[in-house]
Scaffold this motif. Sequence first.
Motif, PDB file in Angstrom:
ATOM      1  N   SER A  16       0.835  -1.206   0.000  1.00 50.66           N
ATOM      2  CA  SER A  16       0.000   0.000   0.000  1.00 50.66           C
ATOM      3  C   SER A  16       0.868   1.254   0.000  1.00 50.66           C
ATOM      4  CB  SER A  16      -0.916   0.045   1.233  1.00 50.66           C
ATOM      5  OG  SER A  16      -1.858  -0.985   1.190  1.00 50.66           O
ATOM      6  N   SER A  17       1.971   1.226   0.757  1.00 46.39           N
ATOM      7  CA  SER A  17       2.877   2.373   0.799  1.00 46.39           C
ATOM      8  C   SER A  17       3.490   2.605  -0.565  1.00 46.39           C
ATOM      9  CB  SER A  17       4.004   2.113   1.806  1.00 46.39           C
ATOM     10  OG  SER A  17       3.506   1.747   3.060  1.00 46.39           O
ATOM     11  N   SER A  18       3.923   1.508  -1.189  1.00 50.02           N
ATOM     12  CA  SER A  18       4.536   1.590  -2.510  1.00 50.02           C
ATOM     13  C   SER A  18       3.539   2.157  -3.520  1.00 50.02           C
ATOM     14  CB  SER A  18       5.007   0.192  -2.924  1.00 50.02           C
ATOM     15  OG  SER A  18       5.373   0.169  -4.277  1.00 50.02           O
ATOM     16  N   ALA A  19       2.299   1.649  -3.467  1.00 48.65           N
ATOM     17  CA  ALA A  19       1.263   2.117  -4.396  1.00 48.65           C
ATOM     18  C   ALA A  19       0.990   3.600  -4.187  1.00 48.65           C
ATOM     19  CB  ALA A  19      -0.022   1.310  -4.187  1.00 48.65           C
ATOM     20  N   LEU A  20       0.907   4.007  -2.923  1.00 45.14           N
ATOM     21  CA  LEU A  20       0.618   5.411  -2.614  1.00 45.14           C
ATOM     22  C   LEU A  20       1.649   6.331  -3.267  1.00 45.14           C
ATOM     23  CD1 LEU A  20      -0.783   7.684  -0.877  1.00 45.14           C
ATOM     24  CD2 LEU A  20       0.932   7.153   0.859  1.00 45.14           C
ATOM     25  N   THR A  21       2.934   5.993  -3.111  1.00 49.89           N
ATOM     26  CA  THR A  21       3.974   6.871  -3.661  1.00 49.89           C
ATOM     27  C   THR A  21       3.856   6.942  -5.184  1.00 49.89           C
ATOM     28  OG1 THR A  21       5.531   5.015  -3.634  1.00 49.89           O
ATOM     29  CG2 THR A  21       5.608   6.536  -1.768  1.00 49.89           C
ATOM     30  N   GLU A  22       3.519   5.829  -5.822  1.00 49.39           N
ATOM     31  CA  GLU A  22       3.364   5.828  -7.273  1.00 49.39           C
ATOM     32  C   GLU A  22       2.190   6.697  -7.707  1.00 49.39           C
ATOM     33  OE1 GLU A  22       6.335   4.769  -8.456  1.00 49.39           O
ATOM     34  OE2 GLU A  22       5.279   3.676 -10.027  1.00 49.39           O
ATOM     35  N   ILE A  23       1.097   6.630  -6.939  1.00 46.93           N
ATOM     36  CA  ILE A  23      -0.115   7.366  -7.316  1.00 46.93           C
ATOM     37  C   ILE A  23       0.108   8.871  -7.207  1.00 46.93           C
ATOM     38  CG2 ILE A  23      -2.522   7.841  -6.651  1.00 46.93           C
ATOM     39  CD1 ILE A  23      -2.691   4.920  -5.669  1.00 46.93           C
ATOM     40  N   ILE A  24       0.813   9.314  -6.154  1.00 47.81           N
ATOM     41  CA  ILE A  24       0.840  10.764  -5.887  1.00 47.81           C
ATOM     42  C   ILE A  24       1.974  11.497  -6.587  1.00 47.81           C
ATOM     43  CG2 ILE A  24      -0.361  10.561  -3.675  1.00 47.81           C
ATOM     44  CD1 ILE A  24       2.341  10.841  -2.278  1.00 47.81           C
ATOM     45  N   LYS A  25       2.984  10.773  -7.054  1.00 48.45           N
ATOM     46  CA  LYS A  25       4.104  11.482  -7.689  1.00 48.45           C
ATOM     47  C   LYS A  25       3.593  12.224  -8.925  1.00 48.45           C
ATOM     48  CE  LYS A  25       7.618   8.473  -7.905  1.00 48.45           C
ATOM     49  NZ  LYS A  25       8.994   8.024  -8.171  1.00 48.45           N
ATOM     50  N   GLY A  26       3.953  13.516  -9.033  1.00 48.96           N
ATOM     51  CA  GLY A  26       3.532  14.318 -10.174  1.00 48.96           C
ATOM     52  C   GLY A  26       2.234  15.046  -9.946  1.00 48.96           C
ATOM     53  N   LYS A  27       1.519  14.681  -8.875  1.00 50.91           N
ATOM     54  CA  LYS A  27       0.271  15.389  -8.568  1.00 50.91           C
ATOM     55  C   LYS A  27       0.585  16.629  -7.731  1.00 50.91           C
ATOM     56  CE  LYS A  27      -3.536  12.119  -8.544  1.00 50.91           C
ATOM     57  NZ  LYS A  27      -3.137  10.886  -9.203  1.00 50.91           N
ATOM     58  N   THR A  28      -0.318  17.619  -7.759  1.00 46.37           N
ATOM     59  CA  THR A  28      -0.185  18.725  -6.809  1.00 46.37           C
ATOM     60  C   THR A  28      -0.713  18.237  -5.466  1.00 46.37           C
ATOM     61  OG1 THR A  28      -2.395  19.595  -7.169  1.00 46.37           O
ATOM     62  CG2 THR A  28      -0.666  20.394  -8.650  1.00 46.37           C
ATOM     63  N   LEU A  29      -0.378  18.979  -4.410  1.00 50.03           N
ATOM     64  CA  LEU A  29      -0.840  18.561  -3.081  1.00 50.03           C
ATOM     65  C   LEU A  29      -2.359  18.455  -3.035  1.00 50.03           C
ATOM     66  CD1 LEU A  29       1.504  20.473  -0.596  1.00 50.03           C
ATOM     67  CD2 LEU A  29       1.687  18.139  -1.454  1.00 50.03           C
ATOM     68  N   ASP A  30      -3.037  19.429  -3.642  1.00 53.58           N
ATOM     69  CA  ASP A  30      -4.501  19.393  -3.599  1.00 53.58           C
ATOM     70  C   ASP A  30      -5.055  18.182  -4.350  1.00 53.58           C
ATOM     71  OD1 ASP A  30      -4.899  21.543  -1.966  1.00 53.58           O
ATOM     72  OD2 ASP A  30      -4.894  23.003  -3.623  1.00 53.58           O
TER      73      ASP A  30
END
Lengths: 299, 408
Positions: free
Chosen positions: A68-82
């Motif tokens: 889940s931690s690994s997936a989270l980092t993949e999902i959020i990279k490149g996104k803005t904080l919002d």
Amino acid sequence: MWEYSEKVQEHFFSPRNAGAVDEANAVGDVGSLACGDALRLSLQVDPETEVILDAGFQTFGCGSAIASSSALTEIIKGKTLDEALKVTNQDIADYLDGLPPEKMHCSVMGREALQAAVANYRGEEWKDDHEEGALICKCFAIDSVLIEETIRNNKLTTVEDVVNFTKAGGGCSACHEGVEEILTRVMAESGQTFQPSAPAPVAVAIPTPTAKMTSVQRIRKIEAALDAIRPNLQRDHGDVELIDVDGKNIYVKMTGACAGCQMAAVTLEGIQECIINELGEFVRVMPAELMPRAERAHG
Amino acid sequence: MTTDTGIQGIYFDNNATTMVAPEVVEAMLPYFTEQFGNPSSMHLFGNKVGLAIKKARQQVQTLLGAEHDSEIVFTSCGTESDSTAILSALKAQPDRKEIITTVVEHPAVLALCEHLEKEGYKVHYLKVDGKGRLDLEAYGKLLSDQVAIVSVMWANNESGTLFPVLEMAEMAKAAGVLFHTDAVQAVGKLPIDLKNSAIDMLSLSGHKLHAPKGVGVLYLRRNTRFRPLLRGGHQERGRRAGTENTAAIIALGKACEMAMEHMEHEQTVVRAMRDRLEQAIIEAVPYSFVTGDPSNRLPNTANIAFEYIEGEAILLLLNKLGIAASSGSACTSGSLEPSHVMRAMGIPYTAAHGTTRFSLSRYNTMEEVERVIAAVPPIVAQLRKLSPYWAENGPVEEPEKAFAPAYA
């Protein structure tokens, strides 16, 4: 052994973005007492655009916590904080092609680490308001805290109430003993005694019909009742279809997500109640599979 | 067994269940085919089966050192034996409303006791110290004419720690209290001589000693007051009704005979393999330690805590190499509760979640031990790299402070 999807296994055996980010300017630490897991998420955020340039995780936890931690980092990279804050724990679970119900809290921990990291970046204080209890209903992943609160807030007194309000116990029913124990405990707080054999009469007031309806009128009324319910079912990606009316027996077919749903029986009860109200007479709503064989052959 | 990738598997999880010995399979097979008769029947189809069960009963009697073969009652499993023993003591002595047990029992006893508490019984749970040992003085003070039964395991399934059940049974006898022991982990690994003990009841489970699953035994000392759990037939002298699981009973008899033959082997060869495994791993892996009481435990069990990592992750990586072990970690339990045994011993959660149990049998080899010794250190290192409690070459300074997450 847990049934982990290929994706979960793959992210566990070859985790992405493991370790702390060197130039991190946002860090979120969270843990879940329920399973002793703990997670530190570190982010490098572009101060101009608030885009997450890099993300890394350090996890003390089981296979699904690491995945889940690994997936989270993949999902959020490149996104803005919002944008990243809109990621739900279900998104994390979906990214991994699902998690066992007992392990959904691992994805919750991921979402919370993200919230904590964003709060850290913005100089806010993040407080975990999510309380987790022992998992009671394994079919729908409902824990004791949610059941307790729902019983308390809605003054529930029967297992059927709990099923209707929380879905807990609406599947295989193996957790009904546990649900009864929670009812006993919570009802005792307000001096009530849980009555397991309480004859919970379906409190449907049957209005007196004004005049006898024709078959066509009856069917129209039944259709009207079904139309009223339909939006609720469609919200859950399901639907209902009227198959036949045979005296007091009304046969319907559950379609879409409703077909084969473990809640189908509960849903049928709800439909029955609506039709009874509409018609002003007692009827029984049953799945079309229960139609007598000969009729089905001719129909 | 070989893994999907063709690696020969190594089974180090014998406290969970064991392989059925080939000789045991051979002994039971005829009772599925030509010897299918009901041992209660008058005709020759049943008669031979009845004789075979008699032999199995004697084989169990010999392993347990019981005085009479009629003290052996076949059941369906260890859990049934435990429930039968405890519920019988309560039914037979309705005036006694207390039970003494320990905090580290198997759920077969603990969950039943918790349920009995709801029905109004008072249950005393004996605590353990950091090595999993009981305080006999505290135990002695609890014995009274209010206690219906004492139920204490002979050996703990997780740590392997042995309890002084012989002494505790004598103390119970002196106080006029029934004594039951759940010995599913001890039978076959330790010499047992019940006729010279004060133990009234003992549970064993077939699948822990190379017999199949689905068969167990309740040892019931002659003249112990007893009330059956299952009524409905004359089988087992009316003490456990229900048609006998003949093939499994005969298998259990054979397995007991073989356990008797291998007792010496268990105490020497298996112990040597366990000691080698444990010492080599502790030496190679920093921040790891043995849980339980190393000087007084089962010869086959090594329970090692690897600090700052989590057990399920260890098991998944071991499994990839074809190595089977188990863990006290919350995440492997299905209930998400960390091991009650490790918590009772006061092991900090950063270590308790990383406890890994290796339990050997006579079917393991020193070569397998060496393969596991080589496999473990890199796995621990790999997971510690991911852990927020771990720095480059050791735990972060003051780990509890450096990483203190917000807990729900």
